[in-house]
Design a protein around this motif. Structure first.
Motif, short mmCIF file in Angstrom:
data_model
loop_
_atom_site.label_atom_id
_atom_site.label_comp_id
_atom_site.label_asym_id
_atom_site.label_seq_id
_atom_site.Cartn_x
_atom_site.Cartn_y
_atom_site.Cartn_z
N LEU A 102 0.84 -1.20 0.00
CA LEU A 102 0.00 0.00 0.00
C LEU A 102 0.88 1.25 0.00
O LEU A 102 1.97 1.24 0.58
CB LEU A 102 -0.90 0.05 1.24
N GLY A 103 0.39 2.30 -0.64
CA GLY A 103 1.10 3.56 -0.58
C GLY A 103 0.77 4.32 0.69
O GLY A 103 -0.33 4.18 1.25
N PHE A 104 1.72 5.10 1.18
CA PHE A 104 1.49 5.92 2.37
C PHE A 104 0.76 7.20 1.98
O PHE A 104 1.07 7.82 0.95
CB PHE A 104 2.82 6.25 3.04
N GLN A 105 -0.22 7.60 2.79
CA GLN A 105 -1.00 8.81 2.56
C GLN A 105 -0.48 9.94 3.44
O GLN A 105 -0.22 9.74 4.63
CB GLN A 105 -2.49 8.56 2.85
N ARG A 106 -0.35 11.12 2.86
CA ARG A 106 0.27 12.23 3.58
C ARG A 106 -0.73 13.07 4.39
O ARG A 106 -0.39 13.65 5.40
CB ARG A 106 1.00 13.14 2.60
N LYS A 107 -1.96 13.15 3.94
CA LYS A 107 -2.94 13.99 4.62
C LYS A 107 -3.31 13.39 5.97
O LYS A 107 -3.73 12.23 6.05
CB LYS A 107 -4.19 14.14 3.75
N PRO A 108 -3.16 14.15 7.06
CA PRO A 108 -3.42 13.59 8.40
C PRO A 108 -4.91 13.47 8.70
O PRO A 108 -5.61 14.48 8.84
CB PRO A 108 -2.73 14.58 9.34
N ASN A 109 -5.41 12.25 8.78
CA ASN A 109 -6.77 12.00 9.25
C ASN A 109 -6.83 10.53 9.71
O ASN A 109 -5.90 9.75 9.49
CB ASN A 109 -7.83 12.30 8.19
N LEU A 110 -7.90 10.15 10.36
CA LEU A 110 -8.01 8.82 10.96
C LEU A 110 -7.96 7.74 9.88
O LEU A 110 -7.30 6.70 10.06
CB LEU A 110 -9.32 8.71 11.75
N ARG A 111 -8.62 7.97 8.77
CA ARG A 111 -8.64 6.96 7.69
C ARG A 111 -7.23 6.72 7.16
O ARG A 111 -6.82 5.57 6.97
CB ARG A 111 -9.56 7.42 6.56
N ASN A 112 -6.49 7.81 6.95
CA ASN A 112 -5.13 7.66 6.42
C ASN A 112 -4.18 7.06 7.46
O ASN A 112 -3.23 6.38 7.11
CB ASN A 112 -4.60 9.01 5.95
N LEU A 113 -4.45 7.34 8.74
CA LEU A 113 -3.64 6.73 9.79
C LEU A 113 -3.77 5.21 9.75
O LEU A 113 -2.78 4.48 9.83
CB LEU A 113 -4.07 7.25 11.17
N LYS A 114 -5.00 4.73 9.61
CA LYS A 114 -5.23 3.29 9.51
C LYS A 114 -4.56 2.73 8.26
O LYS A 114 -3.94 1.65 8.29
CB LYS A 114 -6.73 3.00 9.48
N ASN A 115 -4.68 3.47 7.16
CA ASN A 115 -4.04 3.04 5.90
C ASN A 115 -2.53 2.93 6.08
O ASN A 115 -1.90 1.95 5.64
CB ASN A 115 -4.36 4.05 4.79
N ASN A 116 -1.93 3.92 6.74
CA ASN A 116 -0.48 3.95 6.87
C ASN A 116 0.04 2.87 7.82
O ASN A 116 1.14 2.34 7.62
CB ASN A 116 -0.01 5.33 7.33
N LEU A 117 -0.75 2.54 8.84
CA LEU A 117 -0.36 1.43 9.72
C LEU A 117 -0.37 0.11 8.95
O LEU A 117 0.54 -0.72 9.10
CB LEU A 117 -1.31 1.36 10.91
N LEU A 118 -1.39 -0.05 8.11
CA LEU A 118 -1.47 -1.26 7.29
C LEU A 118 -0.35 -1.29 6.26
O LEU A 118 0.28 -2.33 6.03
CB LEU A 118 -2.83 -1.31 6.59
N ALA A 119 -0.05 -0.12 5.68
CA ALA A 119 1.03 -0.03 4.69
C ALA A 119 2.37 -0.38 5.31
O ALA A 119 3.20 -1.05 4.70
CB ALA A 119 1.07 1.38 4.10
N ALA A 120 2.58 0.08 6.54
CA ALA A 120 3.83 -0.23 7.24
C ALA A 120 3.96 -1.73 7.49
O ALA A 120 5.05 -2.31 7.35
CB ALA A 120 3.89 0.53 8.55
N GLY A 121 2.85 -2.37 7.85
CA GLY A 121 2.87 -3.81 8.06
C GLY A 121 3.21 -4.57 6.78
O GLY A 121 4.01 -5.51 6.79
N TYR A 122 2.59 -4.15 5.66
CA TYR A 122 2.89 -4.79 4.38
C TYR A 122 4.36 -4.58 4.00
O TYR A 122 5.00 -5.48 3.44
CB TYR A 122 2.00 -4.21 3.28
#
Length: 355
Positions: free
Chosen positions: A38-58
């Protein structure tokens, strides 16, 4: 084309198991290896935080999965196309001393391409302007984007006859497979302006999300195009080569393949870049064409029905302007993009003694 040149070539695509590639690649007859990135999202919000945690795991597991795929397939060369999956696969291939290259479709290179430049043996570009955003000293070749051969060979006279265009100015407009609300709104105003005029034939794809809303927009303006032979409304453009051949003017987004097809067909375009893409790369695509009078750039923030009407009204009565922009687009076309890319792959194979 690579298999035409080398019939015994084995090809494996690596991609996201949740992406459309997981369906399209096997359907086209190619092997597919899933790898979740997954790509990391730069805009700070709860949805992107969840995305970035998942991206880090992948990311923690991607290199190992890429290495396993490479060891199993044993490729002679690995090529990336700029997507997120390309990162771990191409980096791992380079570590394993396999010849590597990457292809950038857009005028503004994405983050993956920029990160890979120090790892790959060759960088291929679709548009020459992309090189100015890359580090100096890397091996770069402009190859263009591969597009369907039918874009170059479609018969204009036959297409216009089959679509019932006649001698009218033919407009082709679309906002993507799902549609684009802002484009649909502006095009509804445009159709309301010209639907009773004899000089324009308009083919418009509403996209999936516009199937119901677009006719409602027209109805609000008191426009009924049912049975009107000069207004062709569709959900999708299924016959793009034919429609491009028939068109005099195309109104669309500025995605990499869309602009390459405009160039291949030699058609004038009003390009409305999507503002919702990484790196605003569609704006850079449109800007590169507009700078060479190969398209008109209309940013979405400036898009209104009235502005679109003004542009079309001017172009429809000045066919020489349409022709000039179309020639500019055709002058940027690279009709042998597939052959160029294949030649670069073969050159890497030869340099590595893997022919």
């Amino acid at each position: 084309m690579l298999r035409e040149r080398r019939p015994d070539t084995g090809i494996l695509f690596a991609g996201n198991p949740k992406g459309m590639e997981s369906r399209l690649v096997p359907a086209a007859g190619f092997a597919f290896a899933p790898i979740e990135v997954l790509g990391f999202q730069r805009k700070p919000n709860l949805r992107n935080l969840k995305n970035n945690l998942l991206a880090a795991g992948y990311l923690l597991t991607a290199s190992g999965k890429a290495a396993a795929i490479i060891r199993d397939f044993k490729p002679d060369v690995c090529m990336g196309t700029g997507g997120y999956v390309s990162g771990p696969v191409i980096r791992q291939a380079a570590k394993m001393k396999i010849p590597t290259l990457t292809h950038e479709q857009n005028a503004f290179p994405g983050l993956t391409t920029k990160l890979l430049t120090k790892h790959v043996d060759k960088v291929l570009l679709a548009l020459p302007g992309a090189q100015s955003y890359l580090p100096e000293g890397i091996d770069v070749t402009v190859t263009g984007n591969p597009i369907r051969a039918e874009i170059f060979t479609a018969d204009r006279a036959a297409a216009r006859r089959e679509l019932g265009v006649g001698q009218k100015v033919c407009i082709l407009s679309f906002g993507g497979s799902l549609g684009a609300q802002k484009i649909n709104e502006a095009v509804a105003d445009l159709i309301a302006w010209h639907h009773s005029k004899e000089i324009i034939h308009h083919i418009h794809a509403t996209g999936q999300y516009g199937v119901e809303s677009f006719p409602a927009m027209l109805a609000e303006k008191g426009v009924n195009v049912a049975g009107n032979p000069r207004v062709d409304l569709r959900t999708y453009i299924e016959d793009m080569p034919r429609c491009l051949a028939a068109a005099d003017l195309v109104i669309c987004r500025a995605g990499a393949i869309s602009i390459s097809e405009l160039q291949g067909a030699g058609r004038a375009g009003i390009l409305i870049p999507s503002p919702n893409v990484a790196g605003n790369h569609q704006y850079h695509n449109a800007q590169e064409l507009a700078a060479k009078n190969a398209a008109i750039l209309l940013e979405e923030k400036d898009l209104t029905g009235q502005k679109l009407i003004e542009l079309v009204a001017d172009l429809s009565v000045h066919p020489e302007k349409l022709a000039e922009i179309g020639r500019g687009a055709a002058g940027m076309a690279i009709p042998d993009a597939c052959a160029r890319i294949c030649a670069e792959i073969e050159a890497l194979l030869a340099a590595a003694g893997r022919t």
